[in-house]
Design a protein around this motif. Structure first.
Motif, PDB file in Angstrom:
ATOM      1  N   PRO A  61       0.815  -1.317   0.091  1.00 37.05           N
ATOM      2  CA  PRO A  61       0.023  -0.084   0.001  1.00 37.05           C
ATOM      3  C   PRO A  61       0.866   1.338   0.108  1.00 37.05           C
ATOM      4  O   PRO A  61       0.239   2.312  -0.576  1.00 37.05           O
ATOM      5  CB  PRO A  61      -0.916  -0.262   1.377  1.00 37.05           C
ATOM      6  N   THR A  67      -2.510   5.738  -3.306  1.00 35.19           N
ATOM      7  CA  THR A  67      -2.741   5.421  -1.765  1.00 35.19           C
ATOM      8  C   THR A  67      -2.321   6.502  -1.025  1.00 35.19           C
ATOM      9  O   THR A  67      -2.313   6.457   0.161  1.00 35.19           O
ATOM     10  CB  THR A  67      -2.181   4.103  -1.422  1.00 35.19           C
ATOM     11  N   ASP A  74      -6.674   0.877   0.162  1.00 31.53           N
ATOM     12  CA  ASP A  74      -7.481   0.345  -0.865  1.00 31.53           C
ATOM     13  C   ASP A  74      -8.041  -1.015  -0.700  1.00 31.53           C
ATOM     14  O   ASP A  74      -8.336  -1.436  -1.538  1.00 31.53           O
ATOM     15  CB  ASP A  74      -6.541   0.384  -2.123  1.00 31.53           C
TER      16      ASP A  74
END
Length: 324
Positions: A61, A67, A74
């Motif tokens: 991430p 992000t 997400d």
């Protein structure tokens, strides 16, 4: 060969490495007895020579697009890279030519102690036979009579998937279900990982009792009641207070939904979506019914006039009394 063996034994029926079978860098490096840097060097060597093909790269991430460097979740978590072992075209052609010819030298090198034919050896040794003397030996550290505390076998395999399989769109009802939901939150959020699952359950119990799902909890912790994301800041020093403060922003003094800016009379995002879908289905049902009635009365002037009169009376009854 130790790295290649880890790749070959962690593939599915399509010969693509499967993270669920432990095809991650951490697991393969530990089982092969090499470091992550050595594993990366051997994988690069295989990729350069066409013996390995990268299907999908590994992502986290923090470095995944969209992000904000890990600030937004997400829901995908850490994704391991997937590879497929292959044979270069020129090598496959040479093997085919040798198979059509005498092929004596290749069969002599590939035959085992029992004299088995090399074509009977299962994949991948069938296309790329290896001498028995080249089999890598396990890494052994000789420290005398005492055993080094850093040399020990892996007791449990590393997790390559979220600890809990609790669905992100379901509301936990029992204590065990809440604990499973908290385990998934801890596995996917590095901030919440600093708390135990039981401690996190005590902090989020009020949200779960109000119908919150795992997705709702993520939204509450990272978004203000109005829908805007919380300003980016450093990692919280005291995680329990951080969780409690952001949860309280969505609650009223009597611990019910309705904080300042909460949309649609204090509903969570999942509840807002359910209410929206319910309203859309109700409107579609009403339009379908009206269309069916209109088609039934089509061509009948008296029936059409009666239907129009009913709709007019219904519209006038809903209009304000002072309207003309």
């Amino acid at each position: 060969m130790a790295v290649v063996w880890q790749l070959a034994t962690r593939t599915g029926r399509n010969m693509v490495t499967a993270p669920k079978k432990g095809a991650t860098w951490a697991v393969m490096a530990a089982d092969a007895g090499v470091s992550r840097s050595t594993l990366a060097d051997r994988l690069a060597w295989l990729l350069e020579r066409g013996l390995l093909v990268r299907v999908t790269p590994g992502t986290t991430p923090r470095f995944r697009p969209g992000t904000l460097r890990g600030a937004l979740d997400d829901g995908r978590g850490n994704e391991a890279a997937t590879y497929v072992l292959t044979v270069p075209a020129d090598l496959a052609e040479s093997l085919a030519e040798d198979d059509q010819g005498d092929g004596g030298q290749l069969r002599t090198c590939a035959s085992g102690p029992a004299g088995d034919d090399w074509r009977d050896v299962p994949w991948p040794a069938e296309t790329l036979p290896v001498e028995l003397t080249r089999t890598p030996k396990p890494h052994v550290v000789d420290v005398g009579e005492k055993t080094s505390p850093d040399v020990r076998a892996r007791e449990t395999p590393a997790h390559t998937a979220p600890v809990s399989a609790w669905p992100a769109t379901a509301t936990p009802g029992t204590k065990a279900e809440m604990l499973a939901a908290c385990e998934r939150l801890r596995a996917e959020d590095p901030i919440l990982r600093k708390l135990s699952a039981r401690h996190l359950r005590s902090l989020l119990r009020v949200l779960f009792r109000l119908g919150a799902t795992v997705d709702d909890v993520r939204h509450v912790l990272h978004h203000q009641p109005g829908g805007r994301a919380w300003p980016l800041a450093a990692a919280p020093r005291f995680v329990p207070g951080w969780v409690r403060w952001r949860v309280q922003a969505w609650l009223t003094p009597d611990s019910s939904l309705g904080g300042e800016g909460v949309r649609l009379a204090g509903q969570l995002p999942s509840q807002v979506r359910v209410a929206y879908r319910t309203r859309i289905r109700r409107e579609q049902t009403a339009r379908t019914t009206a269309l069916a009635e209109a088609r039934a009365c089509r061509g009948d002037a008296s029936a059409g006039a009666a239907l129009a009169r009913r709709h007019l009376i219904a519209a006038l009854s809903r209009a304000p009394k002072g309207a003309a």
